[in-house]
Design a protein around this motif. Sequence first.
Motif, PDB file in Angstrom:
ATOM      1  N   PHE A  97      -3.577  -2.888   8.923  1.00 28.57           N
ATOM      2  CA  PHE A  97      -4.549  -4.064   8.032  1.00 28.57           C
ATOM      3  C   PHE A  97      -4.427  -3.495   7.195  1.00 28.57           C
ATOM      4  O   PHE A  97      -4.624  -3.918   5.969  1.00 28.57           O
ATOM      5  N   ALA A  98      -3.157  -3.167   6.404  1.00 35.43           N
ATOM      6  CA  ALA A  98      -2.937  -2.147   4.968  1.00 35.43           C
ATOM      7  C   ALA A  98      -2.692  -3.492   4.576  1.00 35.43           C
ATOM      8  O   ALA A  98      -1.810  -4.150   3.223  1.00 35.43           O
ATOM      9  N   LEU A 104      -8.523   3.660   4.684  1.00 38.04           N
ATOM     10  CA  LEU A 104      -7.638   3.352   5.601  1.00 38.04           C
ATOM     11  C   LEU A 104      -7.019   4.937   5.792  1.00 38.04           C
ATOM     12  O   LEU A 104      -6.653   4.885   6.517  1.00 38.04           O
ATOM     13  N   LYS A 116      -9.189   6.526   7.750  1.00 38.80           N
ATOM     14  CA  LYS A 116      -9.062   6.036   9.321  1.00 38.80           C
ATOM     15  C   LYS A 116      -7.839   6.750   9.785  1.00 38.80           C
ATOM     16  O   LYS A 116      -7.831   7.028  10.605  1.00 38.80           O
ATOM     17  N   LEU A 117      -6.263   6.753   9.293  1.00 37.18           N
ATOM     18  CA  LEU A 117      -5.580   7.317   9.400  1.00 37.18           C
ATOM     19  C   LEU A 117      -5.127   8.838   9.970  1.00 37.18           C
ATOM     20  O   LEU A 117      -5.512   9.342  10.465  1.00 37.18           O
ATOM     21  N   ALA A 125      -4.044   1.437  12.466  1.00 39.48           N
ATOM     22  CA  ALA A 125      -4.696   1.275  11.754  1.00 39.48           C
ATOM     23  C   ALA A 125      -3.983   1.027  10.152  1.00 39.48           C
ATOM     24  O   ALA A 125      -4.191   0.465   9.276  1.00 39.48           O
ATOM     25  N   ALA A 126      -2.772   1.226  10.132  1.00 40.93           N
ATOM     26  CA  ALA A 126      -1.535   0.614   8.782  1.00 40.93           C
ATOM     27  C   ALA A 126      -1.678  -0.827   8.635  1.00 40.93           C
ATOM     28  O   ALA A 126      -1.693  -0.863   7.869  1.00 40.93           O
ATOM     29  N   LEU A 129      -1.990   5.317  15.010  1.00 39.94           N
ATOM     30  CA  LEU A 129      -1.717   5.044  13.011  1.00 39.94           C
ATOM     31  C   LEU A 129      -1.168   3.889  12.741  1.00 39.94           C
ATOM     32  O   LEU A 129      -1.579   3.411  12.086  1.00 39.94           O
ATOM     33  N   PRO A 183       5.806   6.619   3.441  1.00 35.90           N
ATOM     34  CA  PRO A 183       6.026   7.698   4.161  1.00 35.90           C
ATOM     35  C   PRO A 183       7.236   7.242   5.185  1.00 35.90           C
ATOM     36  O   PRO A 183       8.341   7.465   5.280  1.00 35.90           O
ATOM     37  N   SER A 208       0.504  -0.979   0.098  1.00 34.60           N
ATOM     38  CA  SER A 208      -0.316  -0.182  -0.058  1.00 34.60           C
ATOM     39  C   SER A 208       0.836   1.136   0.204  1.00 34.60           C
ATOM     40  O   SER A 208       1.493   1.432   0.270  1.00 34.60           O
ATOM     41  N   THR A 209       0.078   2.584  -0.077  1.00 35.09           N
ATOM     42  CA  THR A 209       1.433   3.827  -0.514  1.00 35.09           C
ATOM     43  C   THR A 209       1.204   3.653   0.921  1.00 35.09           C
ATOM     44  O   THR A 209       1.431   5.316   1.204  1.00 35.09           O
ATOM     45  N   VAL A 210       0.198   3.455   1.871  1.00 30.49           N
ATOM     46  CA  VAL A 210       1.042   4.256   3.490  1.00 30.49           C
ATOM     47  C   VAL A 210       1.812   4.222   3.385  1.00 30.49           C
ATOM     48  O   VAL A 210       2.542   4.696   4.521  1.00 30.49           O
TER      49      VAL A 210
END
Lengths: 209, 209
Positions: free
Chosen positions: A153-154, B143, B146-147, A150-151, A147, A44, A39-41
């Motif tokens: 889950f990706a 997602l 959510k973040l 939540a992350a 965070l 960073p 995922s792109t999340v």
Amino acid sequence: MALLMEHQFKQLPADKQVETRSFLESVSYLPPFFDCLGSTVFAPIKADIVGNITTIKAVFDSNPSRFKTLQKILEAEKELHGADWPKVGATLALMWLKRGLRFIQVLLQSLVDGEKDENNPDLIRVNCTKAYELALKKYHGWLVQKLFKAAVFAAPYKADFLKALSKGRNVKEEDCLDKIRQFLVNFTAANDAVYEMYTKMNAELDYTV
Amino acid sequence: MALLMEHQFKQLPADKQVETRSFLESVSYLPPFFDCLGSTVFAPIKADIVGNITTIKAVFDSNPSRFKTLQKILEAEKELHGADWPKVGATLALMWLKRGLRFIQVLLQSLVDGEKDENNPDLIRVNCTKAYELALKKYHGWLVQKLFKAAVFAAPYKADFLKALSKGRNVKEEDCLDKIRQFLVNFTAANDAVYEMYTKMNAELDYTV
Ligand SMILES: CCCCCCCCCCCCC/C=C/[C@@H](O)[C@H](CO[C@@H]1O[C@H](CO)[C@H](O)[C@H](OS(=O)(=O)O)[C@H]1O)NC(=O)CCCCCCCCCCC
Ligand SMILES: CCCCCCCCCCCCC/C=C/[C@@H](O)[C@H](CO[C@@H]1O[C@H](CO)[C@H](O)[C@H](OS(=O)(=O)O)[C@H]1O)NC(=O)CCCCCCCCCCC
């Protein structure tokens, strides 16, 4: 294209000194690890680690013979920066980098050890969470911890993650796990040596972000 | 040091063409806006926006006279990139940048309009949430949404945020709000013109990240 894990770390010499040049060369193959999470999340996080590597490399390149080992860098910066040290320069960058490396190491180790959530055996969330708790959680305030929760889950399915580590080639899962096992030997030893050096030199900080 | 909001955008000419050079000059003062939010978790957002600006600036610098206005850039890239356009180059960068700018714009507007959560009048969460819903939510998958929900808890107190916008100087809150009101006039007009241009040129995409 080669397996991401095919770029072995060098074996540690008896004196446990990590050579800067080959360490930087080996870690430079690791940031794509975060692309394998899909995922792109995670961009960073990858950027943070690339930043660490860039910082250390800049110091090394300023005088490769003087900074032949990682320890020489810490010693020189301690001398140079006085009271600001160790929250400064390549010392700070390596302090954080080693935590990211430990995250990767524990995650991979947990996978090859077959640890899994019996209710969701195809997922890698438990492995990510274990790695996070051992490597990073303590250095993160409640918000970043939130965070992370939540992350996670990706995070991809185990099969997709292993396939991505093999750069999409159709390698058998067992072969991929074997490669990882092999990779972990020198990788773990090198990173353990870095941790030890931080303890010995009193260079570890435990502030949270 | 000057107020962050003292770098006015230029007034739009009658033909509503936004000049690239002065637009880039004005937006370059905005990334520190995210430092005013106080927490290090906003660093990746700032980095994303700096990336957008860098992309657009690189295209502009390659031929400043040809790319005198933002519209000239979109037209040239449409011609150049064929089927890949508009998900490419400065067109893509400006597509996202304008959303970040709209977030800033709606947040500031909501503050000067005195919108607040009566139960938490000192917080800016409602203002951030409004700005997020109008500017970005639609382009984010579950997602990232959510973040955002987690990250908004890191938003500072209103008083601290306004003080940070004034670069820490002890300006009266009302004076700071006045500056913001003034700043919003040309800023809003310029960004509205960019939005209109994307609609007119059929350059808007609504994929999610
Ligand atoms: C629009 C709405 C959305 C808004 C949401 C925005 C949220 C963004 C939150 C991003 C957090 C990204 C992670 C980065 C965290 C970083 O803050 C920390 C400290 O970072 C260090 O800080 C130092 C100064 O204190 C120096 O600058 C170091 O830099 S220096 O080189 O200058 O010295 C730097 O690495 N690094 C870390 O915690 C390291 C992180 C390693 C991560 C390992 C893997 C975790 C994987 C999880 C997989 C499931
Ligand atoms: C260790 C554990 C922690 C792990 C957690 C890690 C979580 C990290 C999540 C980070 C999300 C950061 C926000 C960035 C999101 C970005 O993904 C999007 C799209 O970004 C665009 O993507 C394009 C390709 O599709 C091009 O690359 C664009 O780049 S190009 O220049 O190459 O064309 C790029 O801007 N930008 C956005 O959504 C824009 C965001 C603007 C934000 C505005 C303000 C929100 C403020 C909130 C305040 C309360």
